[in-house]
Design a protein around this motif. Structure first.
Motif, PDB file in Angstrom:
ATOM      1  N   ASP A 275     -16.278 -49.971   5.942  1.00 10.67           N
ATOM      2  CA  ASP A 275     -15.882 -48.592   5.653  1.00 10.67           C
ATOM      3  C   ASP A 275     -17.088 -47.676   5.851  1.00 10.67           C
ATOM      4  N   MET A 276     -16.817 -46.416   6.182  1.00 13.32           N
ATOM      5  CA  MET A 276     -17.901 -45.455   6.405  1.00 13.32           C
ATOM      6  C   MET A 276     -17.591 -44.130   5.723  1.00 13.32           C
ATOM      7  N   THR A 277     -18.651 -43.412   5.381  1.00 14.94           N
ATOM      8  CA  THR A 277     -18.538 -42.024   4.948  1.00 14.94           C
ATOM      9  C   THR A 277     -19.234 -41.168   5.990  1.00 14.94           C
ATOM     10  N   VAL A 278     -18.543 -40.125   6.450  1.00 16.57           N
ATOM     11  CA  VAL A 278     -19.056 -39.270   7.520  1.00 16.57           C
ATOM     12  C   VAL A 278     -19.242 -37.856   6.986  1.00 16.57           C
ATOM     13  N   SER A 279     -20.342 -37.240   7.386  1.00 13.61           N
ATOM     14  CA  SER A 279     -20.665 -35.899   6.904  1.00 13.61           C
ATOM     15  C   SER A 279     -19.758 -34.841   7.526  1.00 13.61           C
ATOM     16  N   LYS A 280     -19.365 -33.867   6.698  1.00  7.77           N
ATOM     17  CA  LYS A 280     -18.670 -32.675   7.185  1.00  7.77           C
ATOM     18  C   LYS A 280     -19.639 -31.506   7.303  1.00  7.77           C
ATOM     19  N   GLY A 281     -20.932 -31.819   7.150  1.00  8.53           N
ATOM     20  CA  GLY A 281     -21.924 -30.754   7.171  1.00  8.53           C
ATOM     21  C   GLY A 281     -22.092 -30.154   5.788  1.00  8.53           C
ATOM     22  N   GLU A 282     -22.910 -29.145   5.712  1.00  4.98           N
ATOM     23  CA  GLU A 282     -23.198 -28.509   4.425  1.00  4.98           C
ATOM     24  C   GLU A 282     -22.197 -27.406   4.136  1.00  4.98           C
ATOM     25  N   THR A 283     -21.738 -27.338   2.905  1.00  5.66           N
ATOM     26  CA  THR A 283     -20.895 -26.230   2.471  1.00  5.66           C
ATOM     27  C   THR A 283     -21.744 -25.242   1.686  1.00  5.66           C
ATOM     28  N   MET A 284     -21.364 -23.991   1.722  1.00  5.47           N
ATOM     29  CA  MET A 284     -22.135 -22.952   1.041  1.00  5.47           C
ATOM     30  C   MET A 284     -22.237 -23.262  -0.440  1.00  5.47           C
ATOM     31  N   GLY A 285     -23.446 -23.185  -0.953  1.00  8.94           N
ATOM     32  CA  GLY A 285     -23.632 -23.476  -2.368  1.00  8.94           C
ATOM     33  C   GLY A 285     -23.541 -24.950  -2.679  1.00  8.94           C
ATOM     34  N   GLY A 286     -23.657 -25.793  -1.661  1.00  8.97           N
ATOM     35  CA  GLY A 286     -23.498 -27.224  -1.878  1.00  8.97           C
ATOM     36  C   GLY A 286     -24.781 -27.930  -2.244  1.00  8.97           C
ATOM     37  N   LEU A 287     -25.923 -27.200  -2.271  1.00  8.71           N
ATOM     38  CA  LEU A 287     -27.196 -27.810  -2.625  1.00  8.71           C
ATOM     39  C   LEU A 287     -27.465 -27.639  -4.115  1.00  8.71           C
ATOM     40  N   PHE A 288     -28.268 -28.560  -4.648  1.00  5.50           N
ATOM     41  CA  PHE A 288     -28.662 -28.468  -6.050  1.00  5.50           C
ATOM     42  C   PHE A 288     -30.176 -28.315  -6.130  1.00  5.50           C
ATOM     43  N   VAL A 289     -30.610 -27.434  -6.994  1.00  6.35           N
ATOM     44  CA  VAL A 289     -32.040 -27.177  -7.156  1.00  6.35           C
ATOM     45  C   VAL A 289     -32.671 -28.353  -7.897  1.00  6.35           C
ATOM     46  N   PRO A 290     -33.770 -28.892  -7.372  1.00  5.91           N
ATOM     47  CA  PRO A 290     -34.424 -30.017  -8.051  1.00  5.91           C
ATOM     48  C   PRO A 290     -35.238 -29.548  -9.254  1.00  5.91           C
ATOM     49  N   ASP A 291     -35.568 -30.480 -10.112  1.00 10.63           N
ATOM     50  CA  ASP A 291     -36.393 -30.182 -11.287  1.00 10.63           C
ATOM     51  C   ASP A 291     -37.861 -30.258 -10.872  1.00 10.63           C
ATOM     52  N   LEU A 292     -38.554 -29.125 -10.956  1.00 12.52           N
ATOM     53  CA  LEU A 292     -39.948 -29.051 -10.522  1.00 12.52           C
ATOM     54  C   LEU A 292     -40.931 -29.089 -11.688  1.00 12.52           C
ATOM     55  N   TYR A 293     -40.440 -29.037 -12.900  1.00 11.99           N
ATOM     56  CA  TYR A 293     -41.320 -28.934 -14.068  1.00 11.99           C
ATOM     57  C   TYR A 293     -42.300 -30.112 -14.126  1.00 11.99           C
ATOM     58  N   GLY A 294     -43.597 -29.766 -14.321  1.00 12.03           N
ATOM     59  CA  GLY A 294     -44.625 -30.785 -14.463  1.00 12.03           C
ATOM     60  C   GLY A 294     -45.182 -31.302 -13.153  1.00 12.03           C
ATOM     61  N   LEU A 295     -44.687 -30.787 -12.003  1.00 12.55           N
ATOM     62  CA  LEU A 295     -45.195 -31.229 -10.707  1.00 12.55           C
ATOM     63  C   LEU A 295     -46.355 -30.351 -10.260  1.00 12.55           C
ATOM     64  N   THR A 296     -47.205 -30.909  -9.409  1.00 13.75           N
ATOM     65  CA  THR A 296     -48.241 -30.095  -8.787  1.00 13.75           C
ATOM     66  C   THR A 296     -47.595 -29.200  -7.744  1.00 13.75           C
ATOM     67  N   GLN A 297     -48.337 -28.213  -7.268  1.00  8.73           N
ATOM     68  CA  GLN A 297     -47.778 -27.295  -6.277  1.00  8.73           C
ATOM     69  C   GLN A 297     -47.376 -28.037  -5.006  1.00  8.73           C
ATOM     70  N   ASP A 298     -48.227 -28.964  -4.543  1.00  6.54           N
ATOM     71  CA  ASP A 298     -47.917 -29.706  -3.314  1.00  6.54           C
ATOM     72  C   ASP A 298     -46.636 -30.524  -3.457  1.00  6.54           C
ATOM     73  N   LYS A 299     -46.506 -31.218  -4.590  1.00  9.09           N
ATOM     74  CA  LYS A 299     -45.313 -32.043  -4.801  1.00  9.09           C
ATOM     75  C   LYS A 299     -44.067 -31.178  -4.956  1.00  9.09           C
ATOM     76  N   ALA A 300     -44.212 -30.030  -5.603  1.00  8.51           N
ATOM     77  CA  ALA A 300     -43.077 -29.122  -5.765  1.00  8.51           C
ATOM     78  C   ALA A 300     -42.619 -28.601  -4.404  1.00  8.51           C
ATOM     79  N   GLU A 301     -43.571 -28.237  -3.539  1.00  7.38           N
ATOM     80  CA  GLU A 301     -43.229 -27.749  -2.202  1.00  7.38           C
ATOM     81  C   GLU A 301     -42.523 -28.837  -1.392  1.00  7.38           C
ATOM     82  N   LEU A 302     -43.026 -30.074  -1.492  1.00  9.09           N
ATOM     83  CA  LEU A 302     -42.421 -31.182  -0.751  1.00  9.09           C
ATOM     84  C   LEU A 302     -40.991 -31.437  -1.222  1.00  9.09           C
ATOM     85  N   LEU A 303     -40.778 -31.402  -2.529  1.00  9.00           N
ATOM     86  CA  LEU A 303     -39.440 -31.642  -3.063  1.00  9.00           C
ATOM     87  C   LEU A 303     -38.482 -30.529  -2.661  1.00  9.00           C
ATOM     88  N   LEU A 304     -38.959 -29.296  -2.656  1.00  8.54           N
ATOM     89  CA  LEU A 304     -38.111 -28.180  -2.217  1.00  8.54           C
ATOM     90  C   LEU A 304     -37.743 -28.331  -0.739  1.00  8.54           C
TER      91      LEU A 304
END
Length: 249
Positions: free
Chosen positions: A165-194
């Motif tokens: 069985d497979m799951t196939v992408s339909k692409g991104e839907t508007m508002g379909g992203l979730f903001v990651p938790d950046l608290y406690g990260l260095t600036q470099d790590k926060a930028e990479l995660l974003l």
């Protein structure tokens, strides 16, 4: 008179030869080879090992399990070949060696994630597998038409004919992203995660904090878990020592 004696001698010699032949063929050789103890080997190919062994024992023969081979035609646990072969005559108690099947040779599941659906389907069929259910889901990382998941992990050995069985992408839907938790990260790590989250680093500010080590994120403009669109900016505030001068980028 002489011819008569010669004929008698010849007949006597012939009689002796015939008697010797009969004695050898019907008495001496059977005694030597124990001909009466010979049995005909039954055909036990394409039978389960248990059934083959039972038949051989019933025929006063000794079954011996030998090599196990892959075979596409004979099911696992069934005999492929026997030695001595069927219908040959052997002494009672003779060992009969059985070569059995361990079924079809397994195939390796290919890597499907990251390939387009058409290539994935071709790869499945090429590897003697079956295309199963195809689900479609929005995905922020994979473009439309690309496989994002497969039911059996790549490099797994399975039997030919297994369903993938497979799951196939339909692409991104508007508002379909979730903001990651950046608290406690260095600036470099926060930028990479974003960046990995398909979001953009916004303004970076500094604020004195006595509780958090300097240089770590203490606030973000979009909260962790909040929905966002691709490319949205997330402003962050980094901690600084109370005695350091305030900076703003």
């Amino acid at each position: 008179m002489k011819n008569s004696k010669t004929r008698t001698v010849i007949l006597l010699i012939c009689g002796i030869i015939v008697a010797a032949y009969c004695l050898m063929n019907f008495i001496i050789l059977p005694l030597y080879t124990r001909h009466w103890q010979r049995v005909q080997v039954p055909d036990v190919t394409n039978l389960s090992l248990a059934a083959a062994e039972k038949i051989l024992r019933h025929s006063k023969l000794v079954p011996m399990r030998g090599e196990i081979r892959f075979d596409d035609a004979v099911p696992a646990g069934y005999t492929i070949f026997q030695n001595p072969v069927a219908n040959s005559f052997v002494k009672k108690g003779r060992r009969v060696y059985l070569i059995s099947s361990k079924g079809k040779r397994p195939v390796t599941v290919p890597q499907l994630v990251g390939t387009n659906m058409r290539d994935a389907q071709f790869s499945i069929v090429q590897n003697q597998l079956i295309v199963g259910r195809i689900a479609y889901e929005s995905d922020p990382y994979y473009p439309d038409g690309v496989v994002t998941a497969q039911s059996i992990a790549p490099e797994t050995e399975v039997m030919a004919g297994s369903v993938i069985d497979m799951t196939v992408s339909k692409g991104e839907t508007m508002g379909g992203l979730f903001v990651p938790d950046l608290y406690g990260l260095t600036q470099d790590k926060a930028e990479l995660l974003l960046k990995r989250s398909l979001l953009t680093k916004g303004r970076v500010s500094f604020l004195e904090s006595a509780n958090v080590a300097p240089g770590l994120v203490i606030h973000q403009s979009l909260q962790a878990g909040e929905r966002a669109a691709r490319g949205d900016s997330v402003h962050i505030i980094l901690s600084k020592s109370p005695q350091a001068e305030a900076l703003s980028w």
